[in-house]
Each structure stands twice: as structure tokens, then as C-alpha cells.
Write a protein that holds these residues in place. Structure first.
Motif, mmCIF file in Angstrom:
data_model
loop_
_atom_site.group_PDB
_atom_site.id
_atom_site.type_symbol
_atom_site.label_atom_id
_atom_site.label_comp_id
_atom_site.label_asym_id
_atom_site.label_seq_id
_atom_site.Cartn_x
_atom_site.Cartn_y
_atom_site.Cartn_z
ATOM 1 N N ALA A 74 -2.450 -0.359 -13.082
ATOM 2 C CA ALA A 74 -2.919 0.996 -13.379
ATOM 3 C C ALA A 74 -3.897 1.449 -12.299
ATOM 4 C CB ALA A 74 -3.600 1.043 -14.742
ATOM 5 N N PHE A 75 -3.860 2.733 -11.988
ATOM 6 C CA PHE A 75 -4.805 3.283 -11.031
ATOM 7 C C PHE A 75 -6.117 3.598 -11.737
ATOM 8 C CE2 PHE A 75 -0.871 3.998 -8.769
ATOM 9 C CZ PHE A 75 -1.243 3.719 -7.451
ATOM 10 N N ALA A 76 -7.200 3.566 -10.982
ATOM 11 C CA ALA A 76 -8.524 3.825 -11.557
ATOM 12 C C ALA A 76 -8.582 5.213 -12.191
ATOM 13 C CB ALA A 76 -9.590 3.681 -10.480
ATOM 14 N N LYS A 77 -8.036 6.218 -11.492
ATOM 15 C CA LYS A 77 -8.047 7.596 -11.991
ATOM 16 C C LYS A 77 -6.667 8.201 -11.773
ATOM 17 C CE LYS A 77 -12.634 7.938 -10.137
ATOM 18 N NZ LYS A 77 -13.380 8.467 -9.019
ATOM 19 N N PRO A 78 -5.719 7.979 -12.663
ATOM 20 C CA PRO A 78 -4.388 8.562 -12.474
ATOM 21 C C PRO A 78 -4.490 10.076 -12.275
ATOM 22 C CG PRO A 78 -4.383 7.050 -14.321
ATOM 23 C CD PRO A 78 -5.814 7.236 -13.907
ATOM 24 N N ASN A 79 -3.844 10.595 -11.235
ATOM 25 C CA ASN A 79 -4.038 11.990 -10.858
ATOM 26 C C ASN A 79 -3.023 12.959 -11.449
ATOM 27 O OD1 ASN A 79 -1.757 11.502 -9.335
ATOM 28 N ND2 ASN A 79 -2.812 11.536 -7.383
ATOM 29 N N PHE A 80 -2.078 12.484 -12.227
ATOM 30 C CA PHE A 80 -1.112 13.385 -12.859
ATOM 31 C C PHE A 80 -1.294 13.329 -14.372
ATOM 32 C CE2 PHE A 80 3.022 14.390 -14.769
ATOM 33 C CZ PHE A 80 3.149 15.679 -14.317
ATOM 34 N N ASP B 182 0.801 -1.220 0.000
ATOM 35 C CA ASP B 182 0.000 0.000 0.000
ATOM 36 C C ASP B 182 0.834 1.269 0.000
ATOM 37 O OD1 ASP B 182 -2.394 -1.327 -0.085
ATOM 38 O OD2 ASP B 182 -2.646 -1.363 2.093
ATOM 39 N N PHE B 183 1.931 1.294 0.752
ATOM 40 C CA PHE B 183 2.670 2.544 0.912
ATOM 41 C C PHE B 183 3.576 2.871 -0.273
ATOM 42 C CE2 PHE B 183 5.591 -0.571 2.590
ATOM 43 C CZ PHE B 183 6.827 -0.125 2.166
ATOM 44 N N PHE B 184 3.785 1.929 -1.186
ATOM 45 C CA PHE B 184 4.664 2.208 -2.327
ATOM 46 C C PHE B 184 4.269 1.329 -3.497
ATOM 47 C CE2 PHE B 184 8.568 1.954 -4.863
ATOM 48 C CZ PHE B 184 8.877 3.293 -4.964
ATOM 49 N N SER B 185 3.483 1.868 -4.409
ATOM 50 C CA SER B 185 3.095 1.102 -5.582
ATOM 51 C C SER B 185 3.364 1.943 -6.825
ATOM 52 C CB SER B 185 1.615 0.705 -5.508
ATOM 53 O OG SER B 185 0.819 1.836 -5.283
ATOM 54 N N LEU B 186 3.749 1.284 -7.886
ATOM 55 C CA LEU B 186 4.142 1.959 -9.123
ATOM 56 C C LEU B 186 3.179 1.566 -10.231
ATOM 57 C CD1 LEU B 186 7.890 1.084 -8.686
ATOM 58 C CD2 LEU B 186 6.925 3.367 -8.474
ATOM 59 N N ASP B 187 2.629 2.558 -10.914
ATOM 60 C CA ASP B 187 1.725 2.250 -12.019
ATOM 61 C C ASP B 187 2.486 2.249 -13.340
ATOM 62 O OD1 ASP B 187 2.127 4.935 -12.449
ATOM 63 O OD2 ASP B 187 0.038 5.509 -12.312
ATOM 64 N N ALA B 188 1.791 1.887 -14.406
ATOM 65 C CA ALA B 188 2.431 1.739 -15.717
ATOM 66 C C ALA B 188 3.064 3.048 -16.192
ATOM 67 C CB ALA B 188 1.407 1.235 -16.735
ATOM 68 N N GLY B 189 2.407 4.186 -15.964
ATOM 69 C CA GLY B 189 2.959 5.476 -16.382
ATOM 70 C C GLY B 189 4.273 5.793 -15.685
#
Length: 159
Positions: free
Chosen positions: A111-117, A48-55
């Protein structure tokens, strides 16, 4: 093959030998490629404290390759210093921006549901923010080492 990992004779224990933009690009580039590959494989994606998405993985691998290529392939220290400044400023911006962005939702299938950047990546994790701020500080420290060397150059020419 890995001669760049060996500390030069007479420089054992000298942390200052790592305090320059060239070392920052070489070691930082290697770390970025490693972080990108770890994220792509998904080793930390359930943490939970450190996850990396595809972007983020694409950005880390791409920047890491650029850092390694510049550090090992280009001999112009001015380019090394400029790239170190760009990476440091970018890391500072992401490290600060991450504290203010809304949640990107849960990580699912890389991937996150709604990437915020910009809809490309998620920058909200406190550990991610701290890591970016550490990279910014490391870049500044490396550039300070470059300044020390540049300041000593006139004295070295006289000798």
C-alpha cells in the motif's frame, strides 16, 4: 479446454480476427487477472517504475473476471462492445489523470502511504499511465473491428 487460443483454420496470421470487442474482453480480461495476481503476490512491488498497490490489484482482478465472464459467457456482441467502450474510456481517464496526480509516497507492504486516487489506489507511475493509455487505444482498435464487421453485414445478407 483452450480452444479459444487456437487461431481458426484459414485465419492464420490474420490479426483482424483479434480486432473485435469479444477478443478484447477475453484477452484483456486474462491480462488484467494476471496483472492483479502479480501485484497481489508482490513480484513487481520492488520495481520503482511499475508497482501495484492493493487497490489496483482488486480493481484489476475484478475487472478481469468481469471481462472474462462477459467474453466467454455472454453471446450478445452489443454488450461486448458496450463493456469495451466502458473499459476504454476508464483506461483513458486513468491514463491521463495519472500524469496530474500528486505523489502517493512510497509503497510499503502493498500500500502507498497516501493513495492519490480517492484514497484507494496510486496512479502516478509513468509506466502505469502508459499502460492505461495502451489499453484505451486497444479498446478503440477492437471497436473499429466491430464497426467493420457491422458495415459488412448487409452485403453478407444479400449473398
Amino acid at each position: 479446454m483452450f480452444t479459444w487460443l487456437v487461431i481458426q483454420p484459414g485465419r492464420e496470421g490474420n490479426v483482424g480476427s483479434l480486432q473485435n470487442s469479444t477478443a478484447f474482453l477475453k484477452y484483456g480480461g486474462g491480462v488484467l487477472v494476471l496483472v492483479g495476481l502479480v501485484g497481489a503476490v508482490g513480484i513487481l512491488n520492488s520495481v520503482d517504475f511499475f508497482s501495484l498497490d492493493a487497490g489496483e490489484n482488486v480493481a484489476h482482478i475484478g475487472l478481469g473476471i468481469i471481462g472474462l465472464a462477459a467474453g466467454f459467457g455472454l453471446k450478445d456482441v452489443r454488450i461486448h462492445r458496450g463493456l469495451t467502450a466502458v473499459v476504454g474510456i476508464t483506461a483513458l481517464i486513468f491514463g491521463l489523470l495519472g500524469w496530474f496526480l500528486p505523489s502517493g509516497g512510497a509503497l510499503l507492504n502493498g500500500a502507498f502511504a497516501k493513495p492519490n486516487f480517492l484514497g484507494l489506489a496510486n496512479l502516478e507511475s509513468p509506466s502505469d499511465n502508459l499502460l492505461h493509455l495502451f489499453v484505451a487505444a486497444w479498446a478503440l482498435w477492437a471497436m473499429m473491428g466491430d464497426s467493420k464487421v457491422a458495415a459488412m453485414m448487409p452485403a453478407m445478407k444479400k449473398a
